[in-house]
Structures are given as structure tokens and as C-alpha cells.
Design a protein around this motif. Structure first.
Motif, PDB file in Angstrom:
ATOM      1  N   GLY A 127       0.643  -0.871  -0.170  1.00 55.16           N
ATOM      2  CA  GLY A 127       0.075  -0.385  -0.064  1.00 55.16           C
ATOM      3  C   GLY A 127       0.984   0.830  -0.233  1.00 55.16           C
ATOM      4  N   SER A 128       0.723   2.312  -1.147  1.00 60.27           N
ATOM      5  CA  SER A 128       1.935   3.106  -1.625  1.00 60.27           C
ATOM      6  C   SER A 128       1.644   4.347  -1.134  1.00 60.27           C
ATOM      7  CB  SER A 128       2.360   3.160  -2.979  1.00 60.27           C
ATOM      8  OG  SER A 128       3.856   3.728  -3.320  1.00 60.27           O
ATOM      9  N   ARG A 129       2.076   4.845  -0.324  1.00 62.21           N
ATOM     10  CA  ARG A 129       1.879   6.842  -0.044  1.00 62.21           C
ATOM     11  C   ARG A 129       2.374   7.548  -1.733  1.00 62.21           C
ATOM     12  NH1 ARG A 129       5.159   6.583   5.363  1.00 62.21           N
ATOM     13  NH2 ARG A 129       5.560   5.139   4.065  1.00 62.21           N
ATOM     14  N   TRP A 130       3.302   6.842  -2.225  1.00 66.21           N
ATOM     15  CA  TRP A 130       3.995   7.362  -3.300  1.00 66.21           C
ATOM     16  C   TRP A 130       3.767   7.377  -4.364  1.00 66.21           C
ATOM     17  CZ3 TRP A 130       3.906  11.506  -0.070  1.00 66.21           C
ATOM     18  CH2 TRP A 130       5.019  11.425   1.208  1.00 66.21           C
ATOM     19  N   THR A 131       2.486   6.568  -5.151  1.00 70.22           N
ATOM     20  CA  THR A 131       2.418   5.958  -6.143  1.00 70.22           C
ATOM     21  C   THR A 131       1.488   7.158  -6.533  1.00 70.22           C
ATOM     22  OG1 THR A 131       0.894   4.551  -5.966  1.00 70.22           O
ATOM     23  CG2 THR A 131       2.975   3.871  -6.489  1.00 70.22           C
ATOM     24  N   ARG A 132       0.750   6.823  -7.973  1.00 69.17           N
ATOM     25  CA  ARG A 132      -0.430   8.049  -9.069  1.00 69.17           C
ATOM     26  C   ARG A 132      -1.562   7.752  -7.622  1.00 69.17           C
ATOM     27  NH1 ARG A 132      -0.183  11.308 -13.083  1.00 69.17           N
ATOM     28  NH2 ARG A 132       1.625  11.181 -14.178  1.00 69.17           N
ATOM     29  N   GLY A 133      -1.970   8.643  -7.074  1.00 70.02           N
ATOM     30  CA  GLY A 133      -3.529   8.098  -6.399  1.00 70.02           C
ATOM     31  C   GLY A 133      -3.958   8.632  -5.389  1.00 70.02           C
ATOM     32  N   ALA A 134      -1.867   8.076  -4.619  1.00 70.27           N
ATOM     33  CA  ALA A 134      -2.515   7.884  -2.900  1.00 70.27           C
ATOM     34  C   ALA A 134      -2.544   9.377  -2.810  1.00 70.27           C
ATOM     35  CB  ALA A 134      -1.467   7.590  -2.486  1.00 70.27           C
ATOM     36  N   GLN A 135      -2.927   9.384  -0.619  1.00 76.90           N
ATOM     37  CA  GLN A 135      -2.346  10.656  -0.940  1.00 76.90           C
ATOM     38  C   GLN A 135      -2.542  10.952   0.575  1.00 76.90           C
ATOM     39  OE1 GLN A 135      -6.925  13.079  -1.161  1.00 76.90           O
ATOM     40  NE2 GLN A 135      -7.653  11.198  -1.314  1.00 76.90           N
ATOM     41  N   VAL A 136      -1.751  11.589   1.293  1.00 77.62           N
ATOM     42  CA  VAL A 136      -0.786  11.650   2.281  1.00 77.62           C
ATOM     43  C   VAL A 136      -1.588  13.216   3.668  1.00 77.62           C
ATOM     44  CG1 VAL A 136       1.204  12.499   3.785  1.00 77.62           C
ATOM     45  CG2 VAL A 136       1.295  11.003   2.116  1.00 77.62           C
ATOM     46  N   LEU A 137      -2.466  12.475   4.494  1.00 79.66           N
ATOM     47  CA  LEU A 137      -3.488  13.529   5.180  1.00 79.66           C
ATOM     48  C   LEU A 137      -2.650  13.667   6.753  1.00 79.66           C
ATOM     49  CD1 LEU A 137      -6.566  12.487   4.131  1.00 79.66           C
ATOM     50  CD2 LEU A 137      -5.570  13.920   3.228  1.00 79.66           C
ATOM     51  N   ASN A 138      -2.478  15.191   6.399  1.00 74.41           N
ATOM     52  CA  ASN A 138      -2.397  15.927   7.956  1.00 74.41           C
ATOM     53  C   ASN A 138      -0.201  15.323   8.228  1.00 74.41           C
ATOM     54  OD1 ASN A 138      -4.950  16.664   8.373  1.00 74.41           O
ATOM     55  ND2 ASN A 138      -5.163  13.602   8.709  1.00 74.41           N
ATOM     56  N   TRP A 139      -0.129  15.192   7.437  1.00 78.21           N
ATOM     57  CA  TRP A 139       1.361  14.723   7.336  1.00 78.21           C
ATOM     58  C   TRP A 139       2.264  16.517   7.669  1.00 78.21           C
ATOM     59  CZ3 TRP A 139       4.876  10.647   5.660  1.00 78.21           C
ATOM     60  CH2 TRP A 139       5.377  10.095   6.776  1.00 78.21           C
ATOM     61  N   PRO A 140       3.355  16.512   8.314  1.00 76.71           N
ATOM     62  CA  PRO A 140       4.057  18.396   8.116  1.00 76.71           C
ATOM     63  C   PRO A 140       5.397  18.060   7.081  1.00 76.71           C
ATOM     64  CG  PRO A 140       4.466  17.227  10.147  1.00 76.71           C
ATOM     65  CD  PRO A 140       3.967  16.175   9.903  1.00 76.71           C
ATOM     66  N   LEU A 141       5.394  19.469   7.161  1.00 72.60           N
ATOM     67  CA  LEU A 141       6.122  19.136   5.390  1.00 72.60           C
ATOM     68  C   LEU A 141       7.586  18.543   6.329  1.00 72.60           C
ATOM     69  CD1 LEU A 141       7.249  19.882   2.875  1.00 72.60           C
ATOM     70  CD2 LEU A 141       8.093  22.531   3.850  1.00 72.60           C
ATOM     71  N   ARG A 142       7.883  18.395   7.290  1.00 71.25           N
ATOM     72  CA  ARG A 142       9.285  17.911   7.171  1.00 71.25           C
ATOM     73  C   ARG A 142       9.014  15.901   7.353  1.00 71.25           C
ATOM     74  NH1 ARG A 142      10.908  15.204  11.929  1.00 71.25           N
ATOM     75  NH2 ARG A 142       8.533  15.954  12.794  1.00 71.25           N
ATOM     76  N   ARG A 143       7.786  15.572   8.495  1.00 70.66           N
ATOM     77  CA  ARG A 143       7.699  14.147   8.113  1.00 70.66           C
ATOM     78  C   ARG A 143       7.326  13.874   6.161  1.00 70.66           C
ATOM     79  NH1 ARG A 143       5.493  11.042  11.978  1.00 70.66           N
ATOM     80  NH2 ARG A 143       5.748   9.600  10.411  1.00 70.66           N
ATOM     81  N   LEU A 144       6.887  14.893   5.742  1.00 78.44           N
ATOM     82  CA  LEU A 144       6.969  13.821   4.135  1.00 78.44           C
ATOM     83  C   LEU A 144       7.915  14.370   3.369  1.00 78.44           C
ATOM     84  CD1 LEU A 144       3.673  16.359   3.223  1.00 78.44           C
ATOM     85  CD2 LEU A 144       3.956  13.855   3.480  1.00 78.44           C
ATOM     86  N   LEU A 145       8.752  15.193   3.502  1.00 75.60           N
ATOM     87  CA  LEU A 145      10.174  15.511   2.801  1.00 75.60           C
ATOM     88  C   LEU A 145      10.999  14.051   3.708  1.00 75.60           C
ATOM     89  CD1 LEU A 145      11.362  18.584   3.310  1.00 75.60           C
ATOM     90  CD2 LEU A 145      10.642  17.986   1.270  1.00 75.60           C
ATOM     91  N   LEU A 146      10.940  14.001   4.585  1.00 78.29           N
ATOM     92  CA  LEU A 146      12.096  13.110   5.111  1.00 78.29           C
ATOM     93  C   LEU A 146      11.646  11.702   5.435  1.00 78.29           C
ATOM     94  CD1 LEU A 146      13.430  11.340   7.516  1.00 78.29           C
ATOM     95  CD2 LEU A 146      11.974  11.109   8.642  1.00 78.29           C
ATOM     96  N   SER A 147      10.294  11.157   4.394  1.00 74.46           N
ATOM     97  CA  SER A 147       9.306  10.071   3.818  1.00 74.46           C
ATOM     98  C   SER A 147       9.938  10.099   2.096  1.00 74.46           C
ATOM     99  CB  SER A 147       8.059   9.433   4.013  1.00 74.46           C
ATOM    100  OG  SER A 147       7.676   8.393   3.137  1.00 74.46           O
ATOM    101  N   ARG A 148       9.767  11.168   1.655  1.00 71.64           N
ATOM    102  CA  ARG A 148      10.099  10.861   0.062  1.00 71.64           C
ATOM    103  C   ARG A 148      11.797  11.085  -0.033  1.00 71.64           C
ATOM    104  NH1 ARG A 148       7.030  10.413  -4.462  1.00 71.64           N
ATOM    105  NH2 ARG A 148       5.393  12.333  -4.267  1.00 71.64           N
TER     106      ARG A 148
END
Length: 264
Positions: free
Chosen positions: A131-152
Motif C-alpha cells: 500500500g503505497s503513499r508515493w504512487t499516482r492516486g495516493a494521498q498523505v493527510l495531516n503530515w507536516p512538511l518535515r515528515r513528508l520530506l523525510l519519507s520521500r
């Protein structure tokens, strides 16, 4: 037809009997909610709550759920041993009882049970479904920019270091067919947290099983405390780097399966 045969006929079409493993540690505020949502979203699956002797009473709540619903089971573990150890225990429990597929799912609600039917449908034609957060059609909700960048960045580094065509190797919402678990050398697994998910992705890729990714909606937990820590992140960075260096060594200098089990 006997009871055992009857149980083998139930489950998800094209997949068979499915066990959702939900590791818990101090998830008293979440365990009832997540079990109810799974039962609503996928009524034919069974659930195993793998509790690490939570001091907040999570295990007792899970026992109450199991007493009222034959689809719910509880595995009481001696103490807090980490996410990877909990999942490995859940895999063993499922394989001993003949399940055809095992699902990894967090207890905190970040993995939406409502996405589970789509993952199971994909498992009809795949060995491992992420279950991917980073494929087309996925959504990531309520994460701060720091967490988004860290995961990416973590997933980009993982792809470059290990050469895996997986966009979300750290994601923990997955389906493993029993044949995939049989192909993976689970006895060699030695990591936890993010590193555990990366290690299983790597072992599955090296085993040649078919891995597919399905977009999910991922949301930050609403109740309880995150288990993420700097130590978990450091372990992941160290192990991914070690595996990447090992995979680039000439085959003649590798120690074979025994070395894989020891490294690092």
C-alpha cells in the motif's frame, strides 16, 4: 465436509484465507476502532492482534474483542520487542494455521482499512502488495512538511542504494501471499521499524517474487503516541547503506546465504 475444509473455502476470492496482523503497544485508544473498521471493510478476513504486553491494557481489550468475535485472535507477547519481531511472530502464527495471505497493518488508523479490499484484489495476481503513499492516486493527510520530506528522501535513497523498483519501500501496509513468505528467508531478518519493511522488500525482490504497489490514503494517527524515534531512523539509514554496499560487492567476494544471515 469437515470444519477444516469449511475454513479453507472462506476468505477473499482468488486469495483465500487472509489474516490481518496488527501489532500493538499502548494502543488502548485505537485497538477497538481499528478492529471494527477492518471487520466492516473486509468481513471475510481474520485479525490477529499481536500485543507486546502493553501496560495500558491493550491486550485485555483485545481479549474482550476476541471473546465476542471468532474472526479476532490475540497473540500475547512477553514484552516490547519491536515492530519487526511482532510481525515475524504473526507470520509464524499464520503459517502454522494455514492462512493463504497475511496483511501488515498499523493499529493507529494511519492505514485505512477501507483500502484493504483494493490491496486484496491486487493480491489475486501478485505475491506481495504494498500500500503505497508515493504512487499516482495516493494521498498523505495531516503530515507536516518535515515528515513528508523525510519519507520521500528515505524512499529515494532506498531505491538508489538497493536498486529496487519500489516507490514506498518503507511503507508498512502490505499483503504477503504465503508463497512469498515461503520464498523469503525470514530467519535472516534482523531489523525493526522502517528498516524491517525495507529488509522484507529487499528479500522479496531478491527472491524474484512479483511485487505491486497500490495507492492508499495515509493519515497521521489521531490518538496515542507515534513509535517513530531517531534511533529507528538511524537504524534504517545504517542498514540500508550496509545492504547497498553488500549488494554491490562482486559475487565471488560474498559469503552466500550464511553471510546474508549475519550481515550486518
Amino acid at each position: 465436509m469437515g470444519v477444516a475444509a469449511d475454513r479453507r473455502t472462506v476468505g477473499h476470492p482468488g486469495v483465500g484465507r487472509v489474516l490481518v496482523v496488527i501489532p500493538t503497544y499502548n494502543e488502548a485508544d485505537n485497538v477497538s476502532r481499528i478492529v471494527a473498521r477492518v471487520r466492516e471493510a473486509a468481513p471475510t478476513v481474520e485479525i490477529l492482534v499481536a500485543d507486546d504486553n502493553s501496560p495500558d491494557g491493550t491486550g485485555a481489550i483485545a481479549d474482550d474483542l476476541a471473546r465476542s468475535d471468532p474472526h479476532v485472535h490475540v497473540l500475547h507477547r512477553q514484552g516490547k520487542e519491536g515492530l519487526g519481531a511482532a510481525y515475524l511472530a504473526g507470520f509464524a502464527w499464520a503459517r502454522e494455521r494455514g492462512y493463504d495471505a497475511v496483511v501488515e497493518m498499523d493499529a493507529d488508523g494511519s492505514h485505512a482499512p477501507e483500502d484493504l479490499p483494493a490491496l486484496l484484489e491486487a493480491a489475486r495476481d501478485a505475491d506481495v502488495v504494498i500500500g503505497s503513499r508515493w504512487t499516482r492516486g495516493a494521498q498523505v493527510l495531516n503530515w507536516p512538511l518535515r515528515r513528508l520530506l523525510l519519507s520521500r528522501c528515505a524512499n529515494l535513497y532506498t531505491r538508489l542504494a538497493l536498486g529496487m523498483p519500489v516507490s514506498d519501500a518503507t511503507g508498512g501496509y502490505r499483503v504477503y501471499r504465503s508463497t512469498a513468505l515461503d520464498a523469503i528467508d525470514l530467519d535472516s531478518v534482523c531489523s525493526q521499524g522502517y528498516a524491517f519493511q525495507v529488509e522484507l522488500s529487499r528479500l522479496a525482490h531478491r527472491a524474484g517474487v512479483r511485487i505491486v504497489e497500490v495507492p492508499i490514503t495515509f493519515a497521521e494517527r489521531e490518538h496515542g503516541d507515534s513509535k517513530m524515534s531517531p534511533l529507528i531512523m538511524a537504524e534504517a539509514l545504517w542498514r540500508i547503506t550496509s545492504w547497498g554496499l553488500q549488494d554491490r560487492r562482486p559475487a565471488s567476494r560474498r559469503g552466500g546465504p550464511d553471510e546474508l544471515a549475519r550481515w550486518p
